[in-house]
Write an enzyme that holds these catalytic residues in place. Sequence first.
Site, PDB file in Angstrom:
ATOM      1  N   GLU A   1       9.449  16.796  14.948  1.00  0.00           N
ATOM      2  CA  GLU A   1      10.071  16.422  13.672  1.00  0.00           C
ATOM      3  C   GLU A   1       9.493  17.376  12.629  1.00  0.00           C
ATOM      4  O   GLU A   1       8.361  17.203  12.194  1.00  0.00           O
ATOM      5  CB  GLU A   1       9.716  14.968  13.332  1.00  0.00           C
ATOM      6  CG  GLU A   1      10.361  14.487  12.061  1.00  0.00           C
ATOM      7  CD  GLU A   1       9.854  13.122  11.610  1.00  0.00           C
ATOM      8  OE1 GLU A   1       8.654  12.838  11.758  1.00  0.00           O
ATOM      9  OE2 GLU A   1      10.681  12.336  11.089  1.00  0.00           O
TER      10      GLU A   1
ATOM     11  N   GLU B   1       9.401   1.232  10.984  1.00  0.00           N
ATOM     12  CA  GLU B   1      10.439   2.258  10.774  1.00  0.00           C
ATOM     13  C   GLU B   1       9.733   3.605  10.834  1.00  0.00           C
ATOM     14  O   GLU B   1       9.000   3.964   9.915  1.00  0.00           O
ATOM     15  CB  GLU B   1      11.115   2.053   9.412  1.00  0.00           C
ATOM     16  CG  GLU B   1      11.890   0.765   9.295  1.00  0.00           C
ATOM     17  CD  GLU B   1      13.094   0.712  10.237  1.00  0.00           C
ATOM     18  OE1 GLU B   1      13.603   1.772  10.641  1.00  0.00           O
ATOM     19  OE2 GLU B   1      13.515  -0.413  10.568  1.00  0.00           O
TER      20      GLU B   1
ATOM     21  N   CYS C   1      13.425  11.029   7.112  1.00  0.00           N
ATOM     22  CA  CYS C   1      13.338  10.603   8.516  1.00  0.00           C
ATOM     23  C   CYS C   1      14.674  10.734   9.233  1.00  0.00           C
ATOM     24  O   CYS C   1      14.721  10.941  10.433  1.00  0.00           O
ATOM     25  CB  CYS C   1      12.858   9.158   8.584  1.00  0.00           C
ATOM     26  SG  CYS C   1      13.920   8.023   7.687  1.00  0.00           S
TER      27      CYS C   1
ATOM     28  N   LYS D   1       0.873  -1.185   0.000  1.00  0.00           N
ATOM     29  CA  LYS D   1       0.000   0.000   0.000  1.00  0.00           C
ATOM     30  C   LYS D   1       0.908   1.234   0.000  1.00  0.00           C
ATOM     31  O   LYS D   1       1.446   1.615   1.033  1.00  0.00           O
ATOM     32  CB  LYS D   1      -0.884  -0.024   1.246  1.00  0.00           C
ATOM     33  CG  LYS D   1      -2.183   0.731   1.149  1.00  0.00           C
ATOM     34  CD  LYS D   1      -2.085   2.214   0.887  1.00  0.00           C
ATOM     35  CE  LYS D   1      -1.744   3.032   2.117  1.00  0.00           C
ATOM     36  NZ  LYS D   1      -1.513   4.466   1.774  1.00  0.00           N
TER      37      LYS D   1
HETATM   38  P1  NAD Z   1       2.366   8.725   7.440  1.00  0.00           P
HETATM   39  O1  NAD Z   1       2.491   7.929   8.690  1.00  0.00           O
HETATM   40  O2  NAD Z   1       1.341   9.792   7.397  1.00  0.00           O
HETATM   41  O3  NAD Z   1       2.053   7.772   6.210  1.00  0.00           O
HETATM   42  C1  NAD Z   1       2.871   6.673   5.880  1.00  0.00           C
HETATM   43  C2  NAD Z   1       2.021   5.602   5.250  1.00  0.00           C
HETATM   44  O4  NAD Z   1       1.109   5.118   6.223  1.00  0.00           O
HETATM   45  C3  NAD Z   1       1.166   6.095   4.082  1.00  0.00           C
HETATM   46  O5  NAD Z   1       1.113   5.091   3.102  1.00  0.00           O
HETATM   47  C4  NAD Z   1      -0.199   6.296   4.718  1.00  0.00           C
HETATM   48  O6  NAD Z   1      -1.264   6.194   3.823  1.00  0.00           O
HETATM   49  C5  NAD Z   1      -0.212   5.167   5.724  1.00  0.00           C
HETATM   50  N1  NAD Z   1      -1.100   5.362   6.873  1.00  0.00           N
HETATM   51  C6  NAD Z   1      -1.456   6.524   7.466  1.00  0.00           C
HETATM   52  N2  NAD Z   1      -2.281   6.274   8.498  1.00  0.00           N
HETATM   53  C7  NAD Z   1      -2.444   4.932   8.565  1.00  0.00           C
HETATM   54  C8  NAD Z   1      -3.173   4.060   9.410  1.00  0.00           C
HETATM   55  N3  NAD Z   1      -3.933   4.529  10.402  1.00  0.00           N
HETATM   56  N4  NAD Z   1      -3.097   2.732   9.198  1.00  0.00           N
HETATM   57  C9  NAD Z   1      -2.326   2.247   8.199  1.00  0.00           C
HETATM   58  N5  NAD Z   1      -1.634   3.023   7.352  1.00  0.00           N
HETATM   59  C10 NAD Z   1      -1.682   4.348   7.534  1.00  0.00           C
HETATM   60  O7  NAD Z   1       3.825   9.287   7.118  1.00  0.00           O
HETATM   61  P2  NAD Z   1       4.280  10.170   5.876  1.00  0.00           P
HETATM   62  O8  NAD Z   1       3.802  11.559   6.069  1.00  0.00           O
HETATM   63  O9  NAD Z   1       3.942   9.493   4.604  1.00  0.00           O
HETATM   64  O10 NAD Z   1       5.871  10.095   6.024  1.00  0.00           O
HETATM   65  C11 NAD Z   1       6.559  10.910   6.889  1.00  0.00           C
HETATM   66  C12 NAD Z   1       6.868  10.185   8.182  1.00  0.00           C
HETATM   67  O11 NAD Z   1       7.478   8.936   7.900  1.00  0.00           O
HETATM   68  C13 NAD Z   1       7.872  10.941   9.027  1.00  0.00           C
HETATM   69  O12 NAD Z   1       7.516  10.827  10.373  1.00  0.00           O
HETATM   70  C14 NAD Z   1       9.172  10.208   8.746  1.00  0.00           C
HETATM   71  O13 NAD Z   1      10.149  10.350   9.750  1.00  0.00           O
HETATM   72  C15 NAD Z   1       8.696   8.804   8.625  1.00  0.00           C
HETATM   73  N6  NAD Z   1       9.667   8.021   7.861  1.00  0.00           N
HETATM   74  C16 NAD Z   1      10.412   7.073   8.509  1.00  0.00           C
HETATM   75  C17 NAD Z   1      11.379   6.365   7.812  1.00  0.00           C
HETATM   76  C18 NAD Z   1      12.230   5.323   8.491  1.00  0.00           C
HETATM   77  O14 NAD Z   1      12.832   4.491   7.785  1.00  0.00           O
HETATM   78  N7  NAD Z   1      12.330   5.305   9.821  1.00  0.00           N
HETATM   79  C19 NAD Z   1      11.587   6.614   6.446  1.00  0.00           C
HETATM   80  C20 NAD Z   1      10.806   7.585   5.835  1.00  0.00           C
HETATM   81  C21 NAD Z   1       9.847   8.274   6.543  1.00  0.00           C
END
Ligand code: NAD
Length: 496
Positions: free
Chosen positions: A392, A263, A297, A187
């Site tokens: 963040e 992650e 991140c 997804k």
């Molecule tokens: P997000 O959590 O809003 O979304 C990430 C994914 O999760 C998307 O596909 C989204 O549709 C899905 N999602 C959102 N709510 C959900 C739920 N309730 N259940 C299941 N899936 C859900 O994050 P974002 O804005 O896309 O990305 C930014 C964040 O991701 C930042 O906090 C960043 O630090 C983190 N990030 C972490 C890593 C890592 O490897 N640690 C890498 C990249 C980004």
Amino acid sequence: MAEVVESEPEISIDADWDAMYVDGEWNRAEDRDRIDVLNPSTGETIGSVPSAATEDVDAAYEAATRAQSEWAKTTPDKRAAVVRRVAELIEEYEDGIREILAVEGGSARPKQDIEYGGTVTFVHDAASFAFRMSGRHNQSKIPGKENIIQRKPAGVVGVISPWNVPLKLSIRAVAPAIALGNSVVLKPAEDTPIAGGLLIARLFEMAGLPDGVLNVVPGDGKTAGDRTASHPASDVVAFTGSTEAGKLVGKNAVEHFAFPALELGGNNPQVVLEDADLDQAVDAGVFGSFWHQGQVCISINRHLVHEDVYDEYASRLAERASELKIGDPTDDDDVIIGPIINESQRDGILEYIEQTVEAGATLETGGNADGLFVEPTVLTGVENSMPAACNEHFGPVAPIIPFETEEEAIELANDTDYGLSASVHSADRGRARDVADQIEAGMMHINDQTVNVEPHTPFGGTKSSGIGNYNGDWIIDEFTEVRWTSVQREPRGYPF
Ligand code: NAD
């Protein structure tokens, strides 16, 4: 019933991506809600894709479950060959893939170079995983017994990925999972359904992956994401995204005893001690804060700088930040700062800057936005409790916090719920190690900045930054299960 379309073996932003990919079929799902795919540089709509409903995710899991056992039975050379072919296709279609990263994701050339290049290396390495599911023989305390420990695929892996480095962060889960004999339901994020999902489906389809082994369901987090994490058929839920969503995803996965590979977010400090090579520290600070507009991140979220070198570091960082070229990456290869992915992310970044200035910080450079383009911003006189430092911020923002002693630097660095990446600069590498050892982070870099990834080194965080590690042997552990088989080779005496 939705229309099934023939896939076009074409890899470019203008190809037909208007479908979801389930059980080897491209399904337009015309009766579903749509997700518009935008070019964040221009605001132009590139196209749209269907937004998967719960039943589409269910269909994807059914297909994945059906396909998995046959796929797991294929020999490792066959699995490796498919993944290797994907790596070759990524190389063959470099121009089209870079175009997708630039147009859909707002990736400037340095971001494309690292995401594209890193993906090629990573997928080549992932092909080797098929041969690296090693087991072992262990001694037994029972006479005549042989202990065999085998690894087998975990089963069905649900993958949920973010928009910031979409191709790399989706494929870092998908390619190992498939090489190891699992099937996958992916997804991708709403802003990047092509790079983070449909592109990967097309590459694996072109590489000859059997139907159902990889299924891609674009959709929103609340519906498609929630179902991907909650579906009882998943054995691992590999989630990359925010800590807030990760908490929910982890709970949903554990509810049906799927392993949560999480992650999550970071608030990464770069610590500059007073004896640091300032040229090197400033170079590192500029890259670590502003690569991909800080939407990373592991980017530097806070600069912790010794008071003796504070003014010098701050003025050099601000000067360098003000010189970075801003613009549409598709127009100009010299652009360093592309657009922020969407309005809501941009508004959040600007709010953190405004609130931090209101709290008493000084804006040294930046602070404004033109459309989705936010100027690289440097803030001085920052305290750890100010909004751009304690959150963040996920933008091109460098809050600089002064400290007097090493103890204070360590305390400031650790004063966050996160623990993803960190860096320490000092001319004395032993001293840097001593400070680094006391900072809570899954990844630590001495005399470098925080943005580092290698295919064979563990990638993961501590505290609220996640559970588990990606890459190399660590992802092999997460995507396989161990099984103990004992063989009694001679009659055994029992106590009764
Ligand atoms: P997000 O959590 O809003 O979304 C990430 C994914 O999760 C998307 O596909 C989204 O549709 C899905 N999602 C959102 N709510 C959900 C739920 N309730 N259940 C299941 N899936 C859900 O994050 P974002 O804005 O896309 O990305 C930014 C964040 O991701 C930042 O906090 C960043 O630090 C983190 N990030 C972490 C890593 C890592 O490897 N640690 C890498 C990249 C980004």
